[in-house]
Design a protein around this motif. Structure first.
Motif, short mmCIF file in Angstrom:
data_model
loop_
_atom_site.label_atom_id
_atom_site.label_comp_id
_atom_site.label_asym_id
_atom_site.label_seq_id
_atom_site.Cartn_x
_atom_site.Cartn_y
_atom_site.Cartn_z
N HIS A 10 0.65 -1.31 -0.11
CA HIS A 10 0.00 0.08 -0.01
C HIS A 10 0.92 1.25 -0.02
N LEU A 11 1.97 1.32 0.90
CA LEU A 11 2.92 2.55 0.89
C LEU A 11 3.65 2.47 -0.57
N ARG A 12 4.16 1.54 -1.20
CA ARG A 12 4.77 1.58 -2.36
C ARG A 12 3.89 2.13 -3.51
N ARG A 13 2.38 1.91 -3.26
CA ARG A 13 1.53 2.44 -4.29
C ARG A 13 1.39 3.77 -4.07
N MET A 14 1.07 4.13 -2.80
CA MET A 14 0.91 5.67 -2.43
C MET A 14 2.45 6.44 -2.77
N GLY A 15 3.65 5.94 -2.69
CA GLY A 15 4.76 6.69 -2.76
C GLY A 15 5.32 6.57 -4.37
N HIS A 16 4.59 6.01 -5.13
CA HIS A 16 5.06 5.88 -6.60
C HIS A 16 5.23 7.23 -7.30
N ASN A 17 4.44 8.32 -7.06
CA ASN A 17 4.46 9.67 -7.65
C ASN A 17 4.97 10.58 -6.90
N LEU A 18 5.52 10.24 -5.78
CA LEU A 18 6.46 11.20 -5.02
C LEU A 18 7.83 11.32 -5.54
N ASN A 19 8.43 12.56 -5.19
CA ASN A 19 9.70 12.85 -5.62
C ASN A 19 10.53 12.89 -4.31
N PRO A 20 11.77 12.71 -4.42
CA PRO A 20 12.80 12.66 -3.48
C PRO A 20 12.96 14.11 -2.85
N VAL A 21 12.51 14.36 -1.30
CA VAL A 21 12.75 15.38 -0.67
C VAL A 21 13.98 15.89 -0.29
N ASP A 43 6.31 15.83 8.90
CA ASP A 43 5.35 16.58 7.99
C ASP A 43 4.23 15.57 7.24
N HIS A 44 5.13 14.82 6.41
CA HIS A 44 4.42 14.09 5.45
C HIS A 44 4.42 12.55 5.68
N GLU A 45 5.08 11.96 6.74
CA GLU A 45 4.90 10.38 6.97
C GLU A 45 5.42 9.80 5.88
N LEU A 46 5.35 9.85 4.66
CA LEU A 46 5.95 9.11 3.82
C LEU A 46 6.97 9.77 2.94
N ILE A 47 8.17 9.70 2.71
CA ILE A 47 8.96 10.53 1.91
C ILE A 47 9.73 9.48 1.12
N LYS A 48 10.52 10.23 0.12
CA LYS A 48 11.55 9.39 -0.84
C LYS A 48 12.69 10.02 -0.48
N VAL A 49 13.73 9.29 -0.36
CA VAL A 49 15.21 10.07 -0.12
C VAL A 49 16.26 9.46 -1.32
N LYS A 50 16.80 10.26 -1.83
CA LYS A 50 17.81 9.75 -2.77
C LYS A 50 19.20 9.82 -2.19
N HIS A 80 18.80 4.06 -6.22
CA HIS A 80 19.36 5.13 -5.46
C HIS A 80 18.25 5.76 -4.41
N ILE A 81 17.15 5.15 -4.71
CA ILE A 81 16.03 5.86 -3.90
C ILE A 81 15.39 4.95 -3.06
N GLY A 82 15.17 5.55 -1.69
CA GLY A 82 14.76 4.77 -0.44
C GLY A 82 13.26 5.34 -0.12
N LEU A 83 12.20 4.73 0.10
CA LEU A 83 10.61 5.15 0.39
C LEU A 83 10.69 4.66 2.02
N PHE A 84 10.50 5.87 2.92
CA PHE A 84 10.73 5.70 4.23
C PHE A 84 9.40 6.12 4.84
N TYR A 85 8.85 5.56 5.71
CA TYR A 85 7.58 5.70 6.27
C TYR A 85 7.76 5.89 8.12
N ARG A 86 7.21 6.68 8.58
CA ARG A 86 6.97 6.86 9.96
C ARG A 86 5.86 7.64 10.53
N LYS A 87 4.78 6.92 11.17
CA LYS A 87 3.57 7.46 11.47
C LYS A 87 3.81 8.49 12.23
N ALA A 88 2.77 9.57 12.19
CA ALA A 88 2.99 10.67 12.86
C ALA A 88 1.92 11.00 13.99
N GLU A 89 2.35 11.32 15.07
CA GLU A 89 1.29 11.27 16.27
C GLU A 89 0.01 12.08 15.87
#
Length: 100
Positions: A10-21, A43-50, A80-89
């Motif tokens: 589910h997270l991969r599907r949501m992160g597909h259109n994200l750009n690295p921040v 801020d975003h909970e789900l981010i891409k990092v290059k 070279h891209i990692g998709l990271f997730y951390r739930k916000a409070e």
């Protein structure tokens, strides 16, 4: 708690259109990079990092370091891209990539 395969899918599907921040380059995972990743995860909970690091082992170590120091889960790696997730409070509906 590790993510299940369905959650990762589910997270991969949501992160597909994200750009690295954030980009991790030659200096590695510095304090400034970690601070920016922390801010983006809050801020975003789900981010891409290059990771602009040439060596595959160094890239894996840098991704593991980001996970351990931020408490984030690595949902996917492609090249070279990692998709990271951390739930916000208290997620902000205007900023969260999961609520938009």
């Amino acid at each position: 708690m590790p993510l299940s395969n369905d959650e990762k899918k589910h997270l991969r599907r949501m992160g597909h259109n994200l750009n690295p921040v954030v980009t991790v380059a030659g200096n590695g995972v510095s304090e400034g990079v970690l601070a920016e990743i922390e801010r983006a995860l809050s801020d975003h909970e789900l981010i891409k990092v290059k990771f602009a690091i040439g060596d595959r082992e160094a890239k894996k170590l840098a991704m593991d370091e980001v996970c351990s120091k931020t408490g984030a889960e690595l949902a996917q790696t492609i090249g070279h891209i990692g998709l990271f997730y951390r739930k916000a409070e208290k997620p902000n509906p205007k900023l969260s990539n999961l609520l938009r």
